[in-house]
Design an enzyme around this catalytic site. Structure first.
Site, PDB file in Angstrom:
ATOM      1  N   ASP A   1       0.825  -1.201   0.000  1.00  0.00           N
ATOM      2  CA  ASP A   1       0.000   0.000   0.000  1.00  0.00           C
ATOM      3  C   ASP A   1       0.868   1.263   0.000  1.00  0.00           C
ATOM      4  OD1 ASP A   1       0.909  -0.432   2.598  1.00  0.00           O
ATOM      5  OD2 ASP A   1      -1.038  -0.147   3.555  1.00  0.00           O
TER       6      ASP A   1
ATOM      7  N   PHE B   1      -0.324  11.744   7.284  1.00  0.00           N
ATOM      8  CA  PHE B   1      -0.810  10.374   7.396  1.00  0.00           C
ATOM      9  C   PHE B   1      -2.032  10.225   6.515  1.00  0.00           C
ATOM     10  CE2 PHE B   1      -2.678   6.628   9.386  1.00  0.00           C
ATOM     11  CZ  PHE B   1      -1.549   5.840   9.548  1.00  0.00           C
TER      12      PHE B   1
ATOM     13  N   ARG C   1     -10.623   2.321   5.915  1.00  0.00           N
ATOM     14  CA  ARG C   1     -10.163   1.513   4.773  1.00  0.00           C
ATOM     15  C   ARG C   1     -11.164   1.562   3.617  1.00  0.00           C
ATOM     16  NH1 ARG C   1      -5.808  -1.682   6.476  1.00  0.00           N
ATOM     17  NH2 ARG C   1      -5.867  -2.401   8.632  1.00  0.00           N
TER      18      ARG C   1
ATOM     19  N   ASP D   1       7.048   3.704   3.558  1.00  0.00           N
ATOM     20  CA  ASP D   1       7.486   4.873   4.333  1.00  0.00           C
ATOM     21  C   ASP D   1       8.985   4.732   4.606  1.00  0.00           C
ATOM     22  OD1 ASP D   1       7.851   6.935   6.098  1.00  0.00           O
ATOM     23  OD2 ASP D   1       6.364   6.288   7.544  1.00  0.00           O
TER      24      ASP D   1
HETATM   25  P1  IMP Z   1       7.423   1.294   6.614  1.00  0.00           P
HETATM   26  O1  IMP Z   1       7.858  -0.036   7.166  1.00  0.00           O
HETATM   27  O2  IMP Z   1       7.892   2.432   7.478  1.00  0.00           O
HETATM   28  O3  IMP Z   1       7.787   1.481   5.160  1.00  0.00           O
HETATM   29  O4  IMP Z   1       5.845   1.353   6.774  1.00  0.00           O
HETATM   30  C1  IMP Z   1       5.022   0.727   5.862  1.00  0.00           C
HETATM   31  C2  IMP Z   1       3.694   0.371   6.479  1.00  0.00           C
HETATM   32  O5  IMP Z   1       3.290   1.315   7.455  1.00  0.00           O
HETATM   33  C3  IMP Z   1       2.636   0.408   5.400  1.00  0.00           C
HETATM   34  O6  IMP Z   1       2.484  -0.850   4.776  1.00  0.00           O
HETATM   35  C4  IMP Z   1       1.405   0.837   6.165  1.00  0.00           C
HETATM   36  O7  IMP Z   1       0.767  -0.291   6.720  1.00  0.00           O
HETATM   37  C5  IMP Z   1       1.935   1.709   7.281  1.00  0.00           C
HETATM   38  N1  IMP Z   1       1.896   3.157   6.938  1.00  0.00           N
HETATM   39  C6  IMP Z   1       2.921   4.001   6.729  1.00  0.00           C
HETATM   40  N2  IMP Z   1       2.512   5.249   6.447  1.00  0.00           N
HETATM   41  C7  IMP Z   1       1.163   5.197   6.466  1.00  0.00           C
HETATM   42  C8  IMP Z   1       0.122   6.175   6.216  1.00  0.00           C
HETATM   43  O8  IMP Z   1       0.339   7.378   5.916  1.00  0.00           O
HETATM   44  N3  IMP Z   1      -1.148   5.719   6.340  1.00  0.00           N
HETATM   45  C9  IMP Z   1      -1.467   4.438   6.659  1.00  0.00           C
HETATM   46  N4  IMP Z   1      -0.533   3.495   6.868  1.00  0.00           N
HETATM   47  C10 IMP Z   1       0.767   3.864   6.788  1.00  0.00           C
END
Ligand code: IMP
Length: 171
Positions: free
Chosen positions: A96, A148, A161, A99
Site C-alpha cells: 500500500d 498520514f 479503509r 514509508d
Molecule cells: P514502513 O515499514 O515504514 O515502510 O511502513 C510501511 C507500512 O506502514 C505500510 O504498509 C502501512 O501499513 C503503514 N503506513 C505508513 N505510512 C502510512 C500512512 O500514511 N497511512 C497508513 N498506513 C501507513
C-alpha cells in the site's frame, strides 16, 4: 477526525490501469503470482490484478508493522503466510505505502529466500526513501502525499479503509 481527499477515486483508477499495462510489458513471461500485503493493499491488489492482462495467481501475506500506532515500530510480524509456494514463479509484491521501507525490506528478504524466478515490487504510494535505506521499487502509483493518509485500503487505527479515495487524516 477531519478527512481531506488528496487523491480521488478516478485518478487512482487511471493510474491503476497504467500500472497494469506497465507491469504486463515489463515482467518476464512465465508463471506469475501477485502477492498482496494485508491488510492495507487488499483493495489496490484487487484492482491491480484486473488491470494485468495475463494469466496469474493471487496470494496474500498478512503483516503487522505498526500495531495501532502511526509511527513505524520497525517490527514486522507475519500474521498470515502465503497459501502456496513461489519457487520458480515470477512474484509481484503489492504494497500500500512505503514509508521507511522496513516492512518492505523484511518481506523481500523473506520472499527471496523461497527461490522465486523473479521478484518485483509495486507500491501504491511511496515516500521519498531516506538516504542509505533505499529499497528498489519497480512500480509506484503516486508519491505519498504529506502527512498520514487513509482510505482505499489504508487505515488509521483500523478505520477508513473503505473510503474510495486517498485522504489525509488531520489529527
Ligand atoms: P514502513 O515499514 O515504514 O515502510 O511502513 C510501511 C507500512 O506502514 C505500510 O504498509 C502501512 O501499513 C503503514 N503506513 C505508513 N505510512 C502510512 C500512512 O500514511 N497511512 C497508513 N498506513 C501507513
Amino acid at each position: 477526525m477531519p478527512l481531506h481527499e488528496v487523491i480521488p477515486p478516478a485518478a487512482i483508477a487511471r493510474r491503476v490501469a497504467e500500472l497494469g499495462a506497465e507491469i504486463d510489458a515489463r515482467l518476464p513471461g512465465g508463471p506469475l503470482t501477485v502477492v498482496g500485503v494485508l491488510r492495507g493493499a487488499f483493495i489496490f491488489t484487487a484492482d491491480l490484478v484486473r488491470a494485468i492482462p495475463r494469466e496469474l495467481t493471487v496470494d496474500f501475506l498478512g503483516v503487522r508493522s505498526y500495531g495501532d500506532a502511526t509511527v513505524s515500530s520497525g517490527v514486522v510480524e507475519i500474521t498470515s503466510d502465503l497459501g502456496a509456494p513461489i519457487a520458480g514463479r515470477h512474484v509481484l509484491l503489492v504494497e500500500d505505502i512505503v514509508d521507511t521501507g522496513l516492512t518492505l525490506r523484511y518481506l523481500l528478504d523473506l520472499l527471496r529466500a523461497r527461490g522465486p524466478a523473479s521478484l518485483h515490487v509495486c507500491a501504491l504510494l511511496a515516500k521519498p526513501a531516506p538516504a542509505g535505506n533505499a529499497v528498489a521499487l519497480d512500480f509506484v502509483g503516486f508519491p505519498a502525499p504529506d502527512g498520514f493518509v487513509v482510505g482505499y485500503g489504508l487505515d488509521g487505527r483500523q478505520l477508513y479503509r473503505n473510503l474510495p479515495g486517498i485522504n489525509r487524516l488531520a489529527e
